[in-house]
Design a protein around this motif. Structure first.
Motif, PDB file in Angstrom:
ATOM      1  N   SER A   1       0.839  -1.196   0.000  1.00 17.42           N
ATOM      2  CA  SER A   1       0.000   0.000   0.000  1.00 17.42           C
ATOM      3  C   SER A   1       0.870   1.241   0.000  1.00 17.42           C
ATOM      4  O   SER A   1       2.067   1.179   0.258  1.00 17.42           O
TER       5      SER A   1
ATOM      6  N   HIS B   1       2.094   1.851  -9.062  1.00 15.36           N
ATOM      7  CA  HIS B   1       1.007   1.904  -8.087  1.00 15.36           C
ATOM      8  C   HIS B   1      -0.300   1.530  -8.788  1.00 15.36           C
ATOM      9  O   HIS B   1      -0.397   1.589 -10.024  1.00 15.36           O
TER      10      HIS B   1
ATOM     11  N   ARG C   1      -8.916   8.481  -9.480  1.00 15.93           N
ATOM     12  CA  ARG C   1      -8.507   9.386  -8.413  1.00 15.93           C
ATOM     13  C   ARG C   1      -8.850  10.817  -8.786  1.00 15.93           C
ATOM     14  O   ARG C   1      -9.015  11.151  -9.963  1.00 15.93           O
TER      15      ARG C   1
ATOM     16  N   PRO D   1      -7.810   9.192  -3.705  1.00 16.82           N
ATOM     17  CA  PRO D   1      -8.799   8.173  -4.053  1.00 16.82           C
ATOM     18  C   PRO D   1     -10.206   8.737  -3.975  1.00 16.82           C
ATOM     19  O   PRO D   1     -10.496   9.593  -3.134  1.00 16.82           O
TER      20      PRO D   1
ATOM     21  N   ASP E   1      -3.878   5.131  -0.238  1.00 15.20           N
ATOM     22  CA  ASP E   1      -4.076   5.090  -1.681  1.00 15.20           C
ATOM     23  C   ASP E   1      -3.843   6.444  -2.340  1.00 15.20           C
ATOM     24  O   ASP E   1      -4.199   6.653  -3.503  1.00 15.20           O
TER      25      ASP E   1
END
Length: 212
Positions: A25, A34, A39, A48, A164
């Motif tokens: 993560s 990633h 997003r 996110p 995230d």
């Protein structure tokens, strides 16, 4: 609340299988592999998309220097700062914060060492959690206030959000602890950026000045 959603696209189309992330993560650096998810693109931060979260830009004058996320009677303040290549900032920043709020204590959290306790705001005490993540030439600071500062289940929602985030540091020279500039999703970066203000992210004012 920002509702614009976008899927991150490579600058040039190429028939290449994306590299798998090296870590489980984030927060992620824009230059490392990633997950390719939808997003909100705020320039220096890609957040996110969570329809339950009310995301607002925090500003100093006409410059966007941070983000405020509202959810479940709680708030998460985020700031991305430029950091040296040789070392991170979180240890130094923790020392600064603890010198101003001596009631905070260090503890191990889901993102590593964090500060938790109570801070005094306008004469009243309230719970707060400070989360820090050192990245390559950047530092991400998160401050949790409200119910999520004492409720681990609610705090997990903010932690997952932070995990995230994609930080876009860029290659331009920046001063140590300078705020990585943000913009609204609809704004295009200008060809000639004006000089950035010298802001102190640990002063109270800039963190709560919201643009609705």
């Amino acid at each position: 609340m920002f509702r614009r959603r976008r899927r991150e696209q490579p600058e040039q189309a190429a028939e290449v299988t994306p590299q798998a992330p090296m870590r489980e993560s984030g927060p992620w650096d824009a230059d490392e592999p990633h997950p390719d998810l939808e997003r909100i693109d705020l320039g220096g931060l890609r957040l996110p998309h969570n329809p339950a979260f009310d995301v607002r830009l925090a500003s100093v004058g006409d410059k966007h220097v941070g983000v405020v996320v509202l959810w479940e009677e709680s708030s998460l303040q985020l700031q991305a700062l430029a950091a040296p290549k040789s070392s991170g900032l979180w240890e130094e920043v923790r020392t600064k914060i603890r010198s101003a709020a001596k009631t905070l204590e260090e503890r191990e959290g889901p993102l590593g060492i964090e500060l938790a306790g109570k801070v005094t705001v306008e004469g009243a005490e309230r719970p707060a959690r400070y989360l820090g993540v050192d990245g390559p030439r950047w530092f991400l600071l998160g401050v949790v206030n409200g119910r999520a500062a004492v409720d681990d289940e609610l705090a997990a929602g903010f932690t997952d959000f932070i995990k995230d985030i994609v930080v876009v540091r860029g290659d331009e020279p920046m001063a140590r602890e300078e705020s990585i500039p943000l913009r609204r999703p609809s704004d295009q970066p200008a060809a000639d950026e004006p000089e950035r203000p010298d802001t102190d992210p640990f002063k109270r004012g800039p963190e709560i000045s919201e643009t609705r």
